[in-house]
Design an enzyme around this catalytic site. Structure first.
Site, PDB file in Angstrom:
ATOM      1  N   TYR A  56      66.116  38.840  41.391  1.00  0.00           N
ATOM      2  CA  TYR A  56      66.037  39.980  42.314  1.00  0.00           C
ATOM      3  C   TYR A  56      66.647  39.644  43.673  1.00  0.00           C
ATOM      4  O   TYR A  56      66.463  38.534  44.185  1.00  0.00           O
ATOM      5  CB  TYR A  56      64.572  40.340  42.558  1.00  0.00           C
ATOM      6  CG  TYR A  56      63.929  41.106  41.432  1.00  0.00           C
ATOM      7  CD1 TYR A  56      64.466  42.305  40.981  1.00  0.00           C
ATOM      8  CD2 TYR A  56      62.762  40.633  40.844  1.00  0.00           C
ATOM      9  CE1 TYR A  56      63.855  43.010  39.953  1.00  0.00           C
ATOM     10  CE2 TYR A  56      62.145  41.330  39.826  1.00  0.00           C
ATOM     11  CZ  TYR A  56      62.699  42.529  39.381  1.00  0.00           C
ATOM     12  OH  TYR A  56      62.103  43.218  38.380  1.00  0.00           O
TER      13      TYR A  56
ATOM     14  N   LYS B 132      31.777  31.496  40.055  1.00  0.00           N
ATOM     15  CA  LYS B 132      32.287  32.795  40.507  1.00  0.00           C
ATOM     16  C   LYS B 132      33.805  32.838  40.303  1.00  0.00           C
ATOM     17  O   LYS B 132      34.439  31.812  40.070  1.00  0.00           O
ATOM     18  CB  LYS B 132      31.933  32.977  41.977  1.00  0.00           C
ATOM     19  CG  LYS B 132      32.411  31.823  42.867  1.00  0.00           C
ATOM     20  CD  LYS B 132      31.729  31.854  44.228  1.00  0.00           C
ATOM     21  CE  LYS B 132      32.329  30.780  45.133  1.00  0.00           C
ATOM     22  NZ  LYS B 132      31.622  30.713  46.424  1.00  0.00           N
TER      23      LYS B 132
ATOM     24  N   MET C 207      57.258  39.252  38.731  1.00  0.00           N
ATOM     25  CA  MET C 207      55.866  39.496  38.365  1.00  0.00           C
ATOM     26  C   MET C 207      55.487  38.739  37.077  1.00  0.00           C
ATOM     27  O   MET C 207      54.420  38.139  36.997  1.00  0.00           O
ATOM     28  CB  MET C 207      55.642  40.997  38.159  1.00  0.00           C
ATOM     29  CG  MET C 207      54.187  41.361  37.939  1.00  0.00           C
ATOM     30  SD  MET C 207      53.952  43.108  37.631  1.00  0.00           S
ATOM     31  CE  MET C 207      54.212  43.795  39.260  1.00  0.00           C
TER      32      MET C 207
ATOM     33  N   ARG D 125      27.528  34.870  58.032  1.00  0.00           N
ATOM     34  CA  ARG D 125      28.132  35.720  56.999  1.00  0.00           C
ATOM     35  C   ARG D 125      26.999  36.463  56.292  1.00  0.00           C
ATOM     36  O   ARG D 125      26.810  37.644  56.484  1.00  0.00           O
ATOM     37  CB  ARG D 125      28.930  34.842  56.024  1.00  0.00           C
ATOM     38  CG  ARG D 125      29.672  35.601  54.968  1.00  0.00           C
ATOM     39  CD  ARG D 125      30.515  34.686  54.088  1.00  0.00           C
ATOM     40  NE  ARG D 125      29.710  33.744  53.310  1.00  0.00           N
ATOM     41  CZ  ARG D 125      30.204  32.939  52.375  1.00  0.00           C
ATOM     42  NH1 ARG D 125      31.492  32.932  52.114  1.00  0.00           N
ATOM     43  NH2 ARG D 125      29.422  32.124  51.703  1.00  0.00           N
TER      44      ARG D 125
END
Ligand code: PLP
Length: 716
Positions: free
Chosen positions: A608, A381, A657, A475
């Site tokens: 930044y 997954k 980013m 769950r």
């Protein structure tokens, strides 16, 4: 990432096709039977060139044909293909011009004849293929800029039919006035209709289309191939019998033959081989020279009777020499290319390297922990915990793993589309509107509670399921005490119950409370099983362990083990990873490049928010990776460290980013293009995913599964 990873069958078949082309030009069976040779060289071998064209269609043209009109799609791929083909063509012309001159080929050639040779006939008898490829892809590309796919199909079909009447069916129109005149005029421009206009487009389009559609039923395709092959055989012998053929490359039945053949070739999965691709091109280019060489040698050694007159020996000699020469060229080409600085497997800005041997080692280590009857059902997954699901599943398939679990139906579908074989269990919720995907792609669905079982059952077609049992994690899964409800699932006629499982939620710790809880979960699970047995219901396949279950509770082994994190060579925490480091080896490395190196003078800030100020004269480097690639932003301001040329460099300022700035003052000679290792080894040093997890205050699972989608994944 979408590389040509899994098309090894196509690459293998290219070699066979190249050998068939040699057959066309040497007629191996001529000494024995004219009919047999006709069958081999004029029918069977006629699949070779269409096959090459279909491969080109698949890899070069499909983007243009399937992205709503080609004009929205960069033509880079097209031009790079054309450039490559033109280079091969140019080299071939250079090789064959002396041969042609020697053979008196180019005597008294007019300007028009030169153009015809270059654009259509190819200057030597086999080289027509290169201009045909270039012209064919240009034509199809042009069509794609203003025509719908359907019209493109029709037009390329029409062109093929026109071509047929200049080729195998020429006899039918030869005596028809006007039409025969038109063809005669055409033959002034091109010697054959088997060219880039009438022959190539249909196969380019077919290759692209077949590669995009769902694989049909196996038996149907094999049947289709046999049948269409009988048809083409009958067609060719009939045409020959009535002496209709001007040339014998184009048949009607060639189209279905190629469709079925290509379907079959696409169904096999094997690692692609650039080596074989290059090899075939060179076999193709060189074999006519070898025909001359064999003749020459035959003459010189007075062996013509054997080497040339016996067609089969002639073929074998030509093929042997062609393959040998092609091997030499391909080998030296490969060496030349892989020499300087060729160790980085990627030219991307940032990428993940998957260590195949480590993965293999982990699979073996986990198998060793399990008894023989327990199968691995790796959790792939979240893009295989960031490693790249297609790639990991493919590697695992090759290691004999044939069961997988994924989080959601989309992940399962994607694997199927990539040709992954075996059982795939969807662990999480699937919306009822997507049940058809479960059915269509043969995925198994977890029954997440009783009401969900009702929904699955009302889909109407049989769905394969594993029932989840909630033994305390609370769950997913039906609560273990609701044994009546679980029994009711057995009575639902559309549920095919293949498995029953539970998930342990505290197996990662030997703390007394957690150990007790794990044992309680197991007891609950087995209580359900016994109750089912008592009531006469069949017990399907069982599974409870994930990674920690396998390592810490080996006695809970059943039919499958759903291993996730351990397969990737680490455990969730640094201490656990340390404990198992002799058996497990990390599979993933994360790398980026130095984009730019510059000075930072005392008092200047970087990044930044002016978070970093230089207190001395520094050298800093911008790296081509940021938090969007999965490098946690919480490693900003000196928390994170990367490795460049075997030395550590601290992150300075805020991670951006797409970029990260690091301090390289202490590292001599750092320059743009150097590799920065964010996870993995560099020289003597290593940064593990555990280090990142600790610094970022999380577990390895989270760091890995958040690796960015824009990272390329490469196997090393
Ligand atoms: C993710 C998952 C696994 C795999 O867990 P690991 O701890 O990574 O081995 C197994 N079972 C279920 C139900 C899961 O959701």
């Amino acid at each position: 990432m979408e590389t040509k990873q899994n098309y090894g069958i196509l690459d293998n078949f290219r070699v066979a096709a190249a050998l068939l082309v040699i057959a066309i030009h040497t007629s191996p069976l001529m000494s024995f039977s004219v009919d047999a040779d006709f069958f081999l060289t004029r029918i069977l071998a006629r699949i070779a060139v269409p096959f090459f064209l279909m491969v080109t269609g698949q890899f070069v043209m499909s983007d243009y044909l399937f992205n709503k009109k080609g004009r929205n799609c960069s033509s880079k791929k097209l031009w790079s293909y054309i450039k490559k083909t033109a280079i091969f063509y140019g080299i071939s012309i250079a090789i064959y011009i002396p041969v042609g001159i020697y053979a008196g080929h180019y005597k008294d050639m007019t300007g028009a004849a030169v153009v015809r040779e270059l654009l259509f006939d190819g200057t030597f008898y086999h080289l027509w293929y290169f201009p045909a490829c270039i012209m064919g892809v240009l034509l199809v590309y042009l069509m794609s800029t203003f025509m719908s796919l359907q019209s493109i199909m029709i037009l390329s079909g029409v062109l093929y039919v026109i071509g047929l009447f200049g080729d195998s069916y020429y006899g039918l129109i030869k005596n028809v006035p006007v039409i025969s005149g038109i063809y005669e005029f055409g033959f002034q421009i091109f010697s054959y209709t088997r060219n880039g206009i009438f022959f190539a487009p249909v196969f380019l389009v077919l290759g692209a289309m077949i590669s995009r559609k769902e694989a049909p039923k196996k038996n149907a395709v094999y049947g289709g191939l046999v049948l269409s092959f009988l048809l083409i055989t009958a067609e060719a012998f009939t045409l020959r019998y009535f002496d209709l053929q001007r040339h014998d490359s184009m048949y009607i039945a060639l189209i279905p033959v190629m469709i079925f053949l290509y379907e079959i070739l696409l169904q096999g999965k094997k690692r692609s081989s650039a080596f074989l691709r290059n090899l075939t091109t060179w076999i193709y280019i060189l074999h006519p020279i070898m025909i001359i060489v064999v003749r020459g040698v035959g003459k010189a050694l007075h062996l013509t009777v054997i080497l040339v007159d016996n067609s089969l020996i002639h073929y074998i000699a030509v093929t042997g020499l062609s393959v040998l020469a092609a091997l030499l060229i391909t080998y030296f080409n490969g060496r030349r290319r892989s020499r300087p600085g060729g160790n980085d497997p990627s030219r991307d800005r940032a990428w993940i390297e998957i260590d195949r041997n480590a993965l293999k080692k982990n699979v073996e280590a986990l198998r060793k922990e399990l008894p023989a009857q327990c199968r691995l059902m790796p959790a792939i997954k979240a893009d295989a915990y960031g490693h790249g699901a297609d790639l990991i599943a493919r590697e695992l398939n090759q290691m004999g793993v044939d069961a997988f679990c994924v989080a959601c139906v989309a992940e399962g579908v994607r694997l199927r589309r990539k040709g992954i074989k075996g059982e795939i269990l969807v662990l999480g919720y699937t919306h009822p509107d997507q049940f058809y995907l479960l059915y269509h792609y043969h995925l198994r669905q977890t029954v997440i509670d009783f009401s969900y079982a009702l929904k699955l059952n009302s889909y109407g077609k049989k769905l394969h399921v594993h029932i989840g049992i909630d033994t305390g994690m609370h769950r997913l899964g039906e609560r273990s005490e609701n044994i009546d409800l679980i029994c009711k699932m057995y009575q639902m006629k559309n549920l095919k119950i293949d498995g029953l499982f539970t998930h342990l939620c505290a197996a990662d710790s030997f703390e007394e409370k957690k150990q007790e809880f794990t044992n309680f979960q197991a007891d609950e699970f087995y209580r359900v099983i016994h109750e089912l047995e008592k009531r006469g219901y069949p017990v399907p396949k069982l599974h409870l362990q994930s990674s920690y279950g396998v390592l810490n509770y080996p006695e809970l082994t059943e039919d499958y083990a759903r291993v996730g994190i351990a397969l990737y060579g680490v455990l969730s925490t640094q201490e656990d990873t340390e404990e198992w480091k002799d058996s497990l080896e990390p599979v993933l490395a994360l790398k980026a490049r130095v984009a730019s190196v510059r000075d930072l003078y005392v008092g200047e800030t970087a990044g930044y928010g002016m978070q970093f100020t230089a207190d001395r004269h520094m050298k800093i480097a911008a790296l081509t990776i940021g938090y969007a690639d999965g490098y946690p932003r919480s490693l900003s301001n000196g928390v994170g460290v990367v490795l460049i040329n075997g030395c550590a460099a601290s992150v300075i300022g805020r991670i951006c980013m797409d970029q990260t700035i690091v301090d390289v003052s202490g590292i001599p000679g750092v320059k743009s293009g150097d590799v920065a290792v964010l996870i993995g080894r560099s020289g003597e040093m290593e940064i593990s995913v555990c280090d990142l997890a600790v610094k970022a205050g999380t577990i390895t699972n989270e760091i890995l599964s958040r690796m960015g989608t824009r990272l390329e994944r490469v196997v090393v």
